[in-house]
Design a protein around this motif. Structure first.
Motif, PDB file in Angstrom:
ATOM      1  N   GLU A 175       0.869  -1.369  -0.032  1.00 21.20           N
ATOM      2  CA  GLU A 175       0.068   0.101  -0.116  1.00 21.20           C
ATOM      3  C   GLU A 175       0.867   1.314   0.106  1.00 21.20           C
ATOM      4  O   GLU A 175       0.596   2.172  -0.716  1.00 21.20           O
ATOM      5  N   ALA A 176       2.029   1.403   0.938  1.00 18.97           N
ATOM      6  CA  ALA A 176       2.665   2.348   1.120  1.00 18.97           C
ATOM      7  C   ALA A 176       3.576   2.612  -0.465  1.00 18.97           C
ATOM      8  O   ALA A 176       3.777   3.902  -0.530  1.00 18.97           O
ATOM      9  N   ASN A 177       3.954   1.765  -0.935  1.00 17.73           N
ATOM     10  CA  ASN A 177       4.730   1.803  -2.206  1.00 17.73           C
ATOM     11  C   ASN A 177       4.154   1.966  -3.678  1.00 17.73           C
ATOM     12  O   ASN A 177       4.516   2.163  -4.548  1.00 17.73           O
ATOM     13  N   GLY A 178       2.804   1.885  -3.453  1.00 16.06           N
ATOM     14  CA  GLY A 178       1.843   1.827  -4.505  1.00 16.06           C
ATOM     15  C   GLY A 178       1.820   0.647  -5.567  1.00 16.06           C
ATOM     16  O   GLY A 178       1.685   0.936  -6.741  1.00 16.06           O
ATOM     17  N   TYR A 179       1.928  -0.487  -5.099  1.00 17.84           N
ATOM     18  CA  TYR A 179       2.362  -1.567  -5.792  1.00 17.84           C
ATOM     19  C   TYR A 179       0.971  -2.391  -6.249  1.00 17.84           C
ATOM     20  O   TYR A 179       1.061  -3.456  -6.942  1.00 17.84           O
ATOM     21  N   TRP A 180      -0.267  -1.932  -5.776  1.00 13.38           N
ATOM     22  CA  TRP A 180      -1.269  -2.951  -5.696  1.00 13.38           C
ATOM     23  C   TRP A 180      -1.810  -3.113  -7.205  1.00 13.38           C
ATOM     24  O   TRP A 180      -2.164  -4.305  -7.541  1.00 13.38           O
ATOM     25  N   GLU A 181      -1.458  -2.078  -7.999  1.00 17.97           N
ATOM     26  CA  GLU A 181      -1.918  -2.553  -9.454  1.00 17.97           C
ATOM     27  C   GLU A 181      -1.220  -3.417 -10.265  1.00 17.97           C
ATOM     28  O   GLU A 181      -1.906  -4.165 -10.660  1.00 17.97           O
ATOM     29  N   ASP A 182       0.120  -3.525  -9.933  1.00 16.21           N
ATOM     30  CA  ASP A 182       0.873  -4.590 -10.475  1.00 16.21           C
ATOM     31  C   ASP A 182       0.493  -5.827  -9.850  1.00 16.21           C
ATOM     32  O   ASP A 182       0.419  -6.947 -10.433  1.00 16.21           O
ATOM     33  N   VAL A 183       0.210  -5.963  -8.353  1.00 12.15           N
ATOM     34  CA  VAL A 183       0.196  -7.099  -7.796  1.00 12.15           C
ATOM     35  C   VAL A 183      -1.309  -7.655  -8.190  1.00 12.15           C
ATOM     36  O   VAL A 183      -1.334  -8.722  -8.535  1.00 12.15           O
ATOM     37  N   ARG A 184      -2.282  -6.945  -8.604  1.00  7.91           N
ATOM     38  CA  ARG A 184      -3.582  -7.222  -8.890  1.00  7.91           C
ATOM     39  C   ARG A 184      -3.450  -7.772 -10.298  1.00  7.91           C
ATOM     40  O   ARG A 184      -3.936  -8.862 -10.747  1.00  7.91           O
ATOM     41  N   ASN A 185      -2.765  -7.259 -11.255  1.00  8.22           N
ATOM     42  CA  ASN A 185      -2.603  -7.629 -12.714  1.00  8.22           C
ATOM     43  C   ASN A 185      -1.847  -8.794 -12.621  1.00  8.22           C
ATOM     44  O   ASN A 185      -2.199  -9.849 -13.686  1.00  8.22           O
ATOM     45  N   GLY A 186      -0.825  -8.933 -11.829  1.00  8.76           N
ATOM     46  CA  GLY A 186       0.062 -10.285 -11.675  1.00  8.76           C
ATOM     47  C   GLY A 186      -0.949 -11.568 -11.344  1.00  8.76           C
ATOM     48  O   GLY A 186      -0.744 -12.677 -12.015  1.00  8.76           O
ATOM     49  N   LEU A 187      -1.860 -11.213 -10.475  1.00  9.37           N
ATOM     50  CA  LEU A 187      -2.637 -12.431  -9.874  1.00  9.37           C
ATOM     51  C   LEU A 187      -3.572 -12.813 -10.904  1.00  9.37           C
ATOM     52  O   LEU A 187      -3.931 -13.795 -10.948  1.00  9.37           O
ATOM     53  N   LYS A 188      -3.945 -11.794 -11.831  1.00 14.19           N
ATOM     54  CA  LYS A 188      -4.864 -12.205 -12.956  1.00 14.19           C
ATOM     55  C   LYS A 188      -4.332 -13.032 -13.795  1.00 14.19           C
ATOM     56  O   LYS A 188      -4.634 -14.087 -14.289  1.00 14.19           O
ATOM     57  N   LEU A 189      -2.928 -12.734 -14.173  1.00 11.78           N
ATOM     58  CA  LEU A 189      -2.020 -13.469 -15.024  1.00 11.78           C
ATOM     59  C   LEU A 189      -1.854 -14.766 -14.498  1.00 11.78           C
ATOM     60  O   LEU A 189      -1.997 -15.848 -15.299  1.00 11.78           O
ATOM     61  N   ILE A 190      -1.489 -15.060 -13.332  1.00 14.30           N
ATOM     62  CA  ILE A 190      -1.245 -16.248 -12.800  1.00 14.30           C
ATOM     63  C   ILE A 190      -2.375 -17.316 -12.589  1.00 14.30           C
ATOM     64  O   ILE A 190      -2.516 -18.424 -12.943  1.00 14.30           O
ATOM     65  N   GLU A 191      -3.471 -16.726 -12.317  1.00 10.30           N
ATOM     66  CA  GLU A 191      -5.020 -17.466 -12.423  1.00 10.30           C
ATOM     67  C   GLU A 191      -5.182 -17.986 -13.670  1.00 10.30           C
ATOM     68  O   GLU A 191      -5.680 -18.987 -13.847  1.00 10.30           O
ATOM     69  N   GLU A 192      -4.771 -17.144 -15.017  1.00  9.95           N
ATOM     70  CA  GLU A 192      -5.310 -17.767 -16.009  1.00  9.95           C
ATOM     71  C   GLU A 192      -4.046 -18.725 -16.572  1.00  9.95           C
ATOM     72  O   GLU A 192      -4.408 -19.729 -17.259  1.00  9.95           O
TER      73      GLU A 192
END
Length: 202
Positions: free
Chosen positions: A113-130
């Protein structure tokens, strides 16, 4: 009493009618006794007589559920100081999914949250789920680190540095190398976006 959260830690309060106390679900603070309004007589000032004793009445269904969840959560983390419970989530969702987490993972979430990494984390989770959902069967911080590394690799063509990832996601150098190899195998299977944002520098 109108307060619904603990004055010390801010966790939800639990009305323990059996023992006659209002207790914090987080730190265990006894906030006050449960008292019963007795309207049979008036004090000299004209206010209702307040008998300071536990209320003797049938416990509501909601209270019973909350107390059962609270005690179950306490049992799950008892003698496990490395774990912590999100009591707000437990009592609001009535489930234990994503409510018990290691303290290291909680710190990782705060760092993300402090580093503003959530967008990359969420995008990565979607890719891994696929591609391979089984890769998400790891600790929260490990899962988020893997997702972040994959997203950055696909988006920028570069792997984020080990020091940054280890610090933000609370993982060891050994774990970073394992995740690095996973990302190295996954990234070629993903079609990079036509347009992407500015690359992160680490």
């Amino acid at each position: 009493m109108t307060r619904s959260t603990c004055p010390v830690c801010g966790s939800p309060l639990v009305w323990d009618y059996r023992d006659g106390f209002v207790v914090c679900s987080g730190c265990g603070l006894v906030v006050e006794n449960i008292i019963e309004e007795a309207h049979g007589g008036l004090e000299e000032e004209g206010s209702p007589v307040r008998r300071r004793r536990p209320v003797k009445r049938i416990v509501s269904e909601n209270y019973s559920v909350n107390m059962r969840l609270y005690r179950m959560a306490e049992k799950k983390v008892r003698n496990k100081p490395w774990l912590t419970v999100d009591y707000d989530a437990v009592l609001s969702t009535k489930r234990f999914v994503k409510t018990i987490m290691s303290k290291a993972s909680m710190e990782a979430v705060e760092n993300i949250e402090a580093n503003g990494y959530w967008e990359d984390v969420r995008n990565g989770l979607k890719l891994i789920e696929e591609l391979n959902p089984a890769l998400l069967s790891r600790s929260e911080r490990g899962k988020y680190a893997l997702a972040y590394m994959l997203s950055v690799k696909v988006r920028t063509g570069k792997m984020p540095g080990p020091e940054d990832v280890a610090k933000v996601f609370n993982i060891s150098g050994t774990n970073y190398r394992r995740l690095y190899n996973i990302v190295k195998n996954l990234a070629p299977k993903i079609q990079p976006p036509q347009a992407h944002g500015q690359a992160l520098t680490h």
